[in-house]
Scaffold this active site. Structure first.
Site, PDB file in Angstrom:
ATOM      1  N   HIS A 124       0.894  -1.042  -0.269  1.00 19.07           N
ATOM      2  CA  HIS A 124      -0.014   0.119  -0.033  1.00 19.07           C
ATOM      3  C   HIS A 124       0.925   1.225  -0.090  1.00 19.07           C
ATOM      4  CE1 HIS A 124      -3.762  -2.205   0.311  1.00 19.07           C
ATOM      5  NE2 HIS A 124      -3.414  -2.697   1.643  1.00 19.07           N
ATOM      6  N   ASP A 126      -2.918 -10.534  -2.558  1.00 20.93           N
ATOM      7  CA  ASP A 126      -3.290 -10.006  -1.241  1.00 20.93           C
ATOM      8  C   ASP A 126      -4.896  -9.841  -1.478  1.00 20.93           C
ATOM      9  OD1 ASP A 126      -4.235  -7.748   0.877  1.00 20.93           O
ATOM     10  OD2 ASP A 126      -2.152  -8.615   1.576  1.00 20.93           O
ATOM     11  N   HIS A 170      -6.370  -7.291  -0.564  1.00 19.46           N
ATOM     12  CA  HIS A 170      -6.517  -5.750  -0.746  1.00 19.46           C
ATOM     13  C   HIS A 170      -5.718  -5.235  -2.056  1.00 19.46           C
ATOM     14  CE1 HIS A 170      -7.352  -6.275   3.389  1.00 19.46           C
ATOM     15  NE2 HIS A 170      -7.995  -5.427   3.375  1.00 19.46           N
ATOM     16  N   ASP A 181      -4.540 -13.099   3.226  1.00 20.73           N
ATOM     17  CA  ASP A 181      -5.812 -12.654   3.938  1.00 20.73           C
ATOM     18  C   ASP A 181      -7.339 -12.755   3.137  1.00 20.73           C
ATOM     19  OD1 ASP A 181      -4.942 -10.587   2.156  1.00 20.73           O
ATOM     20  OD2 ASP A 181      -5.109  -8.886   3.345  1.00 20.73           O
TER      21      ASP A 181
END
Length: 338
Positions: free
Chosen positions: A167, A203, A205, A294
């Site tokens: 991120h 991931d 995200h 995740d």
């Protein structure tokens, strides 16, 4: 319980502090091992990067933060209990120097040790007096691993590091991330001779920072599989229409899931019809995997239903012997999910 080695998640702490017996030879890669015990890298081996100092980055509150030291402890505990750590060559983890960080981050983007014991860059990104060191260790460890694989000193590699990085933008820390570890690893690999890099991010995200850093660069193909939920799932970026720009147009590929509940079958279809065909055509010399877990069944944040038997967790990149994979694994936010 791990079906391969019989290790129980409840015994992670005992294994990591040395009070639980482990298979003969598993001391390679154990926290606290000295550099004098490192074996010279061999081209047929897997490189492993881990440093217990990265566990010092903690929030310090009574309620555990989702991004906490238990995540990498759990990964290392499984590697030790299964005996896989003893089959790897451990690379020393050193802090990334400013000149390496600045290959993708703005020159002013440097964190000193904050005066306060605990503070926050953003509401979800905490920092303590060790965080800067931990972030530089994570970035430096990923760079060392990628460079070693690119030079042929190891067949492949895994960097078990934190804080995470995908991120992190070129000038912004966010989403638990400080420096963009995958991006820094890509630059280090290119400096070591790998001309075409594939960064595969699974991931749950979207890796907004990694995409934005390379979206005009055709020497790095960025592919991400993530929840998007029409822009309502963090960080809100990664729509399928985001494909890069300028000379990098077409070198950003987003598989943007519309909702929670995605399964092994969904990911298998995406791999077979999107990820693998594009990767084969691109013919990368090295693959860097931002291996977030995740999306696994039982994760309290991801909301998906992937199992250990399906892709991407059971993936072995079939891109030929000329391509070397590097993994940057991050444990599920549920450290008891196997």
């Amino acid at each position: 319980m791990c079906l391969d080695c019989g290790h129980l998640p409840q015994k992670d702490a005992q294994l990591m502090n040395g009070t639980l017996s482990i298979p003969h030879g598993c001391m390679v890669g154990l926290p606290g091992a000295t550099s004098a015990g490192l074996r010279p890298p061999a081209s047929a081996q897997t490189a492993l990067v881990y440093d217990e100092r990265m566990e010092q980055h903690v929030e310090g509150r009574h309620q555990p933060h989702p991004e906490r030291p238990d995540r990498i402890r759990a990964v290392m505990a499984r590697l030790l209990a299964s005996g896989l750590a003893s089959q790897c060559v451990r690379l020393p983890c050193v802090e990334a120097p400013p000149e390496l960080l600045h290959t993708i981050h703005r020159p002013e983007f440097a964190y000193g040790e904050p005066a306060n014991t605990h503070a926050y860059f953003t509401p979800d990104t905490y920092v303590n007096r060790y965080s800067s060191t931990c972030a530089r260790l994570a970035a430096g460890g990923c760079a060392a691993m990628a460079a070693a694989v690119a030079r042929g000193e190891a067949a492949n590699g895994a960097a078990v590091v934190r804080p995470p990085g995908h991120h992190a933008e070129s000038g912004t820390a966010m989403g638990f991330c400080f420096f963009n570890n995958a991006g820094i690893a890509a630059k280090a690999a290119q400096a070591a001779g790998a001309s075409r890099i594939l960064i595969l991010d699974w991931d749950v995200h979207h890796g907004n920072g990694t995409q934005h850093i390379f979206e005009d660069d055709p020497s790095v193909l960025f592919m991400s599989l993530h929840r998007h939920d029409s822009g309502h799932f963090y960080p809100g970026t990664g729509d399928a229409n985001e494909v890069g720009y300028g000379s990098g147009t077409g070198y950003t590929v987003n598989v943007a899931w519309p909702r929670a509940g995605m399964t092994d079958g969904d990911y298998l279809a995406a791999f077979m019809h999107i990820v693998l065909p594009i990767a084969y055509e691109y013919r990368p010399s090295l693959i860097i995997v931002s291996a977030g877990y995740d999306a696994a069944l039982g994760d309290p944040i991801g909301g998906c239903r992937l199992t250990a038997e399906g892709p991407p967790f059971n993936a072995r990149p079939p891109f030929g012997s000329a391509c070397r994979p590097c993994s940057l694994p991050r444990r599920s936010y549920n450290t008891f999910s196997d």
